[in-house]
Every structure is written in C-alpha cells, then in structure tokens.
Enzyme design. Structure first.
Site, PDB file in Angstrom:
ATOM      1  N   SER A 236     -24.175 -28.947 -28.201  1.00  0.00           N
ATOM      2  CA  SER A 236     -23.262 -29.508 -27.204  1.00  0.00           C
ATOM      3  C   SER A 236     -23.879 -29.359 -25.830  1.00  0.00           C
ATOM      4  CB  SER A 236     -21.919 -28.770 -27.246  1.00  0.00           C
ATOM      5  OG  SER A 236     -21.141 -29.053 -26.106  1.00  0.00           O
ATOM      6  N   LYS A 237     -23.800 -30.417 -25.019  1.00  0.00           N
ATOM      7  CA  LYS A 237     -24.367 -30.347 -23.681  1.00  0.00           C
ATOM      8  C   LYS A 237     -23.621 -29.355 -22.795  1.00  0.00           C
ATOM      9  CE  LYS A 237     -21.745 -34.311 -21.804  1.00  0.00           C
ATOM     10  NZ  LYS A 237     -21.873 -35.643 -21.196  1.00  0.00           N
TER      11      LYS A 237
END
Length: 466
Positions: A236-237
């Site tokens: 996940s960014k």
C-alpha cells in the site's frame, strides 16, 4: 506457438507502482523469450490525468529499467470513437441497453424484491431512452458460465448469475474499462494478457464482451500473484515504499531492480537468483510463476543491489554514483577508493557517508561513542596522538603500505614501553574521520594529504586535552 503480442496497459496515476513495474517486466520477459512484441498502452480515459506529466510518470521508469516497447505508447483516450461504435453495436444487437436508475434506486428495488444487494436487470425491459446521465449496461446471459483458463491460476469458472448487468458506458458518455480493453485488445491483436491478480475478477466481463462482439478467439490470460509486505499485507502506498521513483532516488541500479522484480513470483530452475537479464529472458516461463503471494523483500533487494554495485568497475561506479556525490568531491579520488566503498554500501546514496571526511577541511562533529572508546577509554591515546604527529610529519604520504607500517609501529613501541596493548589506528581513525568505522585509512590518507592529517591530529589533541 506463434510469436505473442502482449501489452502493458497502466492507468496514469502520477507514479509507477512496483507491482505495475513487475507486470510490465513479466510482459516484456514473455515477449522477448518467445520472440514476440511488447506494446505499451496508456489507459487515460480519466480526463483529469490526460497530461504529459502522467505519461512521463509511466514511460520514464520503464526506460530507466530498460524495458523497451515495440509499439506505442497508444492512448485509450484517442480510441473513444472505436469504443463507442462497439457499444452501439451491442445495443443494436440487443446485448446492451440504457438504464437511468441510480445506485440508490437499484438498492431500493433489491430490498423491496427481497434480493441480495446489487443490480438485477431492472431496466432490461423498461425501454429507457438515451439522454444525460443515462448509462449503458451489458446484458449478461441468464444461464451458463464463463471459464478463464488462466496460465498461472488454472481453470477459473464464474457462473453468470453471479455477475450483474455491468455498466459499459457512463452517464457522461465515456466508455468503461471493460469495453475499452476488449476493443483495444482485439484491434491491436493482443494474444496474451499478463497482469496482477487483482484484475482477475474483471476478466470474465471482458471475455463476455469479446464473445458478444464476435471477436473470435480471446487472448490467453495470466494473473500474477499479489505483492505483499513483511506483514503479508498487500503493498500500500500509505504504508510501504511502492513508487519506483523512490528506488531510483534511493540509489538502486536499474539492473538490480529488474533482477529483484523478476523474482517476485518467479524463480529460475537452477535457483541462481542474481544473474544478467539476458539469462532471465532465456529461462523465463509463465508456467513457473507461483500462485501464492510474492513478498517484496527490501532486505533482499538491498542484497541484490549490493551485488550489482560490487560488480561495477571503479569508473562505472563513479558514473553511477555521480548524482549523489556533492559537487566539491574530487571524482579522481572517488575512483581511486571506489572498490573499498563498493564493498560496503547497499545503495549508491550511501556512498557520500563513506567519503565525506576526505573532502572537508576539518572535522566539525565527532561520533561520541567512537570518541569515548578510542580517546577516553583507549590506553595512552594522548601519547599515541603526540607520537603520530611526529612520525607522520616525516612521512612522504605517497605509500599506503609505509603509512600503515609507520602508524602501527607507534602502537607497538608504546605497547612495549607500557607493558600493555596500545592501539594506534583507532585514535587516528577517529581524529581523521570523526568516526570509529570506515574504509581502510592508508590509501585514503595519501589523498587527504599530510597537511590536513596533521591538522586533524592537532584538533583531536586539543579536544582531548580540553
């Protein structure tokens, strides 16, 4: 097998995710292994992201990695007329229809009918006229199923009554992902679609459209395993380093990143992981890709990067590390000491930390733990500094071996005099570098020079005396 035509078709998001980079690489490897063609297509149907900046955010990282494409980039936004024509064909054939119901309307009707959440073909027979805000939905067959013979995941069968009549044209007239993909893949002669498993649930819809449009044999699909972090959670960014640009800025070599990305879900049959991309191309096969999630291991990435850094010649190292080296560095000195630095760093951005002391006039800050160990607790450190100043004053500073011998002789003499082991190198290192660890001193001292060496010894004496 005829030479394949594969495509990498990312949406412009402003950056290239490592998962997308892995998908691009696996498409490229498959095409190159089989003598096929690798096509770049940008899914830029979002009007807010139709800019050169977003396109560069896709193309520049691919070029950095060395993933050259044979055709493209094509832009989905430029093919809207073809997508619209396909939608109109489906409407004319009775395989799609207009719908003016909002999601809230559909939900209310589902509740009233006692059905599960979702859309249940409410507008199939309402004869809705086209107009503002009206969408077009594909009429999913009432019976049967669609089978995806996935090259990685095997047989995946989806029963049609689990698929709602899905939207293929939005209320603003823009085509949806499913129809655009089907039309573009057909028109571009795509034979294989290799992408992340998060898109597997969209594949039956695209295949239904493909069949309804009379396109014939559909592409073969291969859905790559999910990328996860060390907690086995999807990358996940928000919490992970996922933008390829972060690794470019962090000092990773493109060859190392390619090698690491290739190992995310695939492994060579001989289990030799670090190898040239040409060998990876020759060994690659989709059949060897794992179904299970692939761990994006940053420690392993650094290990691979270190191996590639070590393999550089000194001149290549200087060229690669140049963006991270301050302007006042003497690149000739860096090249002379490159082999020692290369052994000790995992990323190019770490290089200045091993060299800074050589390119300043004086040490402004000492590592306190190193100072305490070498100067305060070190036996006879004050005597060591005094005698080093004397013997080094007479040294020509042109022979690393002579410097080493001279420094160790000081420690040996004091050891014999005091009857206890005296270290001479440790106080010298802290005086010259401000640290207790680093590259070997002797050749470095020939570049630091006598004047700065003696000046730093004197500064350490003053600090120790004070």
């Amino acid at each position: 097998m005829q030479p394949p035509r594969v495509r990498f078709a990312p949406a412009p998001t402003g950056y290239l995710h490592v998962g997308s980079a892995r998908s691009a690489l696996f498409n490229w490897l498959f095409a190159r292994h089989h003598g096929g063609e690798f096509i770049l297509r940008v899914e830029d149907t979002d009007e807010s992201k139709k800019s050169q900046e977003f396109v560069d955010a896709i193309c520049d990282p691919l070029l950095w990695l060395g993933l050259d494409w044979d055709e493209g980039p094509y832009f989905q936004s430029q093919r809207k007329q073809d997508h619209t024509a396909a939608i109109e064909q489906l409407i004319d054939d009775g395989k799609a229809y207009f719908c003016d119901l909002s999601p809230a309307d559909s939900q209310r009707m589902s509740v009233e009918a006692g059905l599960r959440e979702g859309y249940h073909g409410w507008s199939r027979d309402r004869n809705v006229a086209d107009g503002d805000g009206v969408v077009v939905r594909f009429r999913v067959p009432d019976e049967g199923s669609t089978v995806v013979d996935d090259l990685i995941r095997g047989r995946v069968e989806v029963v049609h009554d689990t698929i709602d009549d899905f939207v293929i044209r939005r209320g603003d007239g823009s085509p949806v992902f499913f129809i655009a993909n089907a039309v573009d893949d057909h028109d571009m002669g795509i034979t294989h679609v290799i992408r992340g498993e998060d898109l597997l649930n969209t594949t039956p819809r695209v295949m239904l459209l493909w069949e309804a449009l009379g396109y014939g044999v559909a592409p073969r699909y291969a859905h790559l395993p999910l990328l996860v972090n060390e907690q086995r959670k999807k990358l996940s960014k928000r919490r992970d380093s996922v933008a390829l640009s972060e690794f470019v800025a962090g000092g990773y070599l493109p060859e190392a990143m390619l090698n690491a990305l290739a190992l995310l879900g695939w492994g060579p049959p001989d289990e030799i992981e670090i190898r040239p991309i040409e060998e990876i191309v020759s060994l690659f096969s989709l059949e060897a890709v794992n179904k299970g999630s692939a761990y994006f291991d940053l420690v392993k990435l650094k290990h691979i990067n270190n191996a590639y850094i070590k393999a550089l010649t000194p001149a290549e190292f200087v060229q690669a590390a140049a963006p991270w080296l301050p302007d006042h560095y003497d690149l000739g000195v860096v090249e002379a000491l490159a082999s020692e630095v290369q052994q000790r760093i995992s990323t190019l951005s770490e290089a200045p930390g091993w060299l800074d002391w050589l390119f300043v006039d004086e040490i402004s800050e000492y590592d306190e733990k190193a100072w305490a160990k070498a100067m305060i607790k070190g036996r006879a450190a004050d005597r060591v500094l005094v005698e080093l100043a004397v013997v080094l004053e007479a040294d020509p500073f042109n022979d690393p071996e002579l410097l080493e011998t001279t420094v160790f002789e000081v420690g040996n003499r004091l050891t014999e005099e005091l009857g206890a082991r005296v270290m001479s190198q440790a106080p010298l290192r802290v005086a010259l570098t401000g640290s207790g660890a680093g590259i070997p001193l002797w050749e470095a001292m020939t570049h630091l020079g006598k004047e700065r060496t003696l000046s730093r010894i004197a500064a350490a004496q003053r600090r120790l005396g004070g």
